[in-house]
Design a protein around this motif. Structure first.
Motif, short mmCIF file in Angstrom:
data_model
loop_
_atom_site.label_atom_id
_atom_site.label_comp_id
_atom_site.label_asym_id
_atom_site.label_seq_id
_atom_site.Cartn_x
_atom_site.Cartn_y
_atom_site.Cartn_z
N SER A 169 1.03 -1.26 -0.13
CA SER A 169 0.16 -0.19 0.00
C SER A 169 0.98 1.28 -0.06
O SER A 169 1.80 1.21 0.68
CB SER A 169 -1.08 -0.08 1.17
N ALA B 18 0.84 5.38 0.47
CA ALA B 18 -0.17 6.52 1.17
C ALA B 18 0.49 7.72 0.29
O ALA B 18 1.70 7.36 0.00
CB ALA B 18 0.10 6.62 2.60
N ALA B 19 -0.30 8.35 0.00
CA ALA B 19 0.06 10.00 -0.52
C ALA B 19 -0.59 11.06 0.12
O ALA B 19 -1.44 10.95 0.64
CB ALA B 19 -0.12 9.71 -2.22
N GLN C 255 -3.98 11.80 4.90
CA GLN C 255 -3.80 10.39 4.40
C GLN C 255 -5.03 9.86 4.04
O GLN C 255 -6.10 9.81 4.76
CB GLN C 255 -3.32 9.39 5.62
N TYR C 256 -5.19 9.37 2.92
CA TYR C 256 -6.63 8.50 2.47
C TYR C 256 -6.41 7.25 2.84
O TYR C 256 -5.41 6.42 2.91
CB TYR C 256 -6.61 8.54 0.61
N LEU D 43 -6.79 3.28 2.89
CA LEU D 43 -6.19 2.10 2.25
C LEU D 43 -7.11 0.96 2.18
O LEU D 43 -6.65 -0.29 2.28
CB LEU D 43 -4.83 1.77 2.80
N SER E 293 2.27 8.45 -7.10
CA SER E 293 1.91 9.06 -5.57
C SER E 293 3.22 9.96 -5.38
O SER E 293 2.83 10.53 -4.56
CB SER E 293 2.09 7.83 -4.89
N HIS F 18 -3.70 9.75 -4.62
CA HIS F 18 -3.79 9.85 -3.13
C HIS F 18 -3.17 8.48 -2.65
O HIS F 18 -2.36 8.88 -1.56
CB HIS F 18 -5.19 10.00 -2.83
N CYS F 19 -3.32 7.44 -2.99
CA CYS F 19 -2.94 6.34 -2.63
C CYS F 19 -3.31 4.94 -3.56
O CYS F 19 -4.04 5.25 -4.45
CB CYS F 19 -3.57 6.00 -1.20
N SER F 20 -2.80 4.00 -3.31
CA SER F 20 -3.02 2.85 -4.02
C SER F 20 -3.07 1.42 -2.91
O SER F 20 -2.28 1.51 -2.14
CB SER F 20 -2.22 2.34 -5.21
#
Length: 165
Positions: free
Chosen positions: A4, A6-7, A21-22, A24, A81, A92-94
């Motif tokens: 994961s 974070a972005a 933080q979005y 996950l 990211s 934003h995130c994956s």
């Protein structure tokens, strides 16, 4: 297989420089409708429930269909990211959901340039509008190249332009 990532996002300034933080996990997002489709990915408009139901776009990549390009998919998600430029869409995130990689990105309410042109400018953009699009595109490409990334650009349809001369 995928970690994961974070972005941060544009809301950093609004949060006093604090990184946002979005989530996950897929349960934090409500998929609304499909807004785009490719060979191995579907893009959805979604709501991020913990962030006051903020609209986001989720690119859902089928990992089984992308198997030959898994390294490319991983590299693209990580690169998105890490980039920070006003003309480049940031992830934003994956994270993975079953056999799919979800890449959570800002939702672009106006749509793609192609959809804007086809709906609002059916006869094409004016020369000043084209100049702005090209300037911003070249600024983004210059930023990418400065960061050590290359982006393939394909130019096509020289039949009309060649007939001018």
């Amino acid at each position: 297989m995928y970690s994961s990532m974070a972005a941060t996002n544009e809301a950093e300034e609004a949060a006093g420089g604090k990184r946002v933080q979005y989530p996950l996990d897929s349960s934090s997002y409500k998929l609304l409708n499909e807004i785009g489709e490719g060979v191995s990915a579907v893009v959805y408009k979604a709501l991020c429930i913990p962030m006051n139901s903020a609209a986001v776009a989720i690119k859902s990549i089928d990992l089984d269909r992308s198997r030959p390009d898994l390294d490319d998919v991983r590299r693209e998600a990580k690169t998105l990211s890490l980039l920070s430029h006003p003309n480049i869409l940031k992830a934003h995130c994956s994270f993975t959901v079953d056999r799919r990689l979800w890449v959570v990105m800002p939702f672009m309410a106006a749509g793609s340039l192609q959809s804007i042109i086809s709906h609002s400018h059916p006869n094409g953009l004016t020369e000043p509008c084209i100049a702005v699009v090209l300037r911003d595109t070249l600024n983004a490409l210059s930023y990418l190249h400065g960061q050590g990334h290359l982006h393939r650009v394909k130019l096509a349809d020289f039949g009309v332009s060649a007939s001018i001369y």
